[in-house]
Design a protein around this motif. Sequence first.
Motif, short mmCIF file in Angstrom:
data_model
loop_
_atom_site.label_atom_id
_atom_site.label_comp_id
_atom_site.label_asym_id
_atom_site.label_seq_id
_atom_site.Cartn_x
_atom_site.Cartn_y
_atom_site.Cartn_z
N ALA A 1 0.84 -1.21 0.00
CA ALA A 1 0.00 0.00 0.00
C ALA A 1 0.87 1.25 0.00
O ALA A 1 0.59 2.22 -0.71
CB ALA A 1 -0.92 0.01 1.22
N THR B 1 2.53 1.82 -3.43
CA THR B 1 1.59 2.16 -4.52
C THR B 1 0.64 3.29 -4.11
O THR B 1 -0.46 3.41 -4.63
CB THR B 1 0.78 0.91 -4.92
OG1 THR B 1 0.13 0.37 -3.75
CG2 THR B 1 1.68 -0.16 -5.52
N TRP C 1 -3.43 4.59 -5.41
CA TRP C 1 -4.67 4.53 -4.62
C TRP C 1 -5.29 5.91 -4.45
O TRP C 1 -6.52 6.05 -4.49
CB TRP C 1 -4.39 3.89 -3.26
CG TRP C 1 -3.92 2.48 -3.37
CD1 TRP C 1 -2.69 2.00 -3.05
CD2 TRP C 1 -4.65 1.37 -3.90
NE1 TRP C 1 -2.62 0.65 -3.34
CE2 TRP C 1 -3.80 0.24 -3.85
CE3 TRP C 1 -5.93 1.21 -4.40
CZ2 TRP C 1 -4.21 -1.01 -4.30
CZ3 TRP C 1 -6.34 -0.04 -4.84
CH2 TRP C 1 -5.49 -1.13 -4.78
N PHE D 1 -9.07 6.56 -5.91
CA PHE D 1 -10.18 6.96 -5.06
C PHE D 1 -10.66 8.37 -5.38
O PHE D 1 -11.84 8.68 -5.20
CB PHE D 1 -9.80 6.82 -3.58
CG PHE D 1 -9.97 5.43 -3.05
CD1 PHE D 1 -11.08 5.09 -2.30
CD2 PHE D 1 -9.05 4.44 -3.34
CE1 PHE D 1 -11.27 3.80 -1.83
CE2 PHE D 1 -9.21 3.14 -2.87
CZ PHE D 1 -10.32 2.82 -2.12
N SER E 1 -4.91 4.39 3.86
CA SER E 1 -6.37 4.26 3.96
C SER E 1 -7.00 5.57 4.43
O SER E 1 -8.02 6.02 3.87
CB SER E 1 -6.74 3.13 4.94
OG SER E 1 -6.22 1.90 4.51
N VAL F 1 -6.64 8.38 1.57
CA VAL F 1 -7.51 8.21 0.39
C VAL F 1 -8.97 8.52 0.75
O VAL F 1 -9.71 9.04 -0.08
CB VAL F 1 -7.39 6.80 -0.23
CG1 VAL F 1 -5.98 6.56 -0.76
CG2 VAL F 1 -7.82 5.70 0.71
#
Length: 313
Positions: free
Chosen positions: A11, A14, A18, A22, A201, A204
């Motif tokens: 994660a 990359t 993401w 999103f 997380s 995004v």
Amino acid sequence: MRALAALSRFAGNTFAFWVLLFAVIAYYQPGLFLPLKEAIVPLLGVVMFGMGLTLKRHDFAEVARRPWRVALGAVAHFVIMPGVAWLLCELLSLPPEIAVGVILVGCCPSGTASNVMVWLARGDLALAVAIAAVTTLLAPLLTPALIWLLASAWLPVSFTGLLWSILQVVVVPIILGLVAQRLLGRRQQQAVEVLPLVSVSCIVVIIGAVVAASQARIAESGLLILAVVILHNGFGFLLGYFTGRLFGLPLAQRKALAMEVGMQNSGLGAALASAHFSPLAAVPSALFSVWHNISGSLLSTWFRRVKEEPHTD
């Protein structure tokens, strides 16, 4: 735990993909992200808590070892990025909400992803981490002061309101992260291994919520804002690099200055804009978050191939 750590590394590596994915989803399906608007500030607090969890004593030892170079990076960051933002707003006669958003992201501290880009670029990582830490610690005073100084011509700016917000979403979470680091002891490393996944997380979702809340205005002014963001980021990289060159820094440290000046904590910008101005004012921060990860990755790839120029007598 190994699988989760591997997923977290993936994660982190990359991240730009993401963020872009999103942002596109939120633009075309804003209803999915609109309910998350109220979560922007708490999620940024989680990201800053993670930063506190990863800060080490030797990060600040670099400040004592090379104070003038760390100071040069911090001063360059808080002079170049706000100055370029203000100049672009004046030259392009930007609408008030967009102008405030551009200035706001320019006044934020160095971005959390900049350290990764310096590492990929084979730059001076210790210097980069020290500059990022110092600009973050200076942000509670400098960020609201610079926004008040530069953006008040476009919209009313509350210095105390911005200061209080930064204390809540930057200072308190970082302190809590430092405390947690001491309490966890050796288990802290296990927590750090999953932090990239948590941070990606959170960011995004922040970007998705900002894009969704401003979808109609992005459709109207998105290309203009993106052009300003690209210019802002590009001048940050360029002027950061040449500041290092002007002061005779070696190549690895010039790379660090370029990244630390040109990349912003755009998540903080989005949170402050959403809380104190309008969804449209948060769009420059959202687009900056997408773009600087792409441009930073491209620049770090090119930097890896650049070698120190041989000295000639």
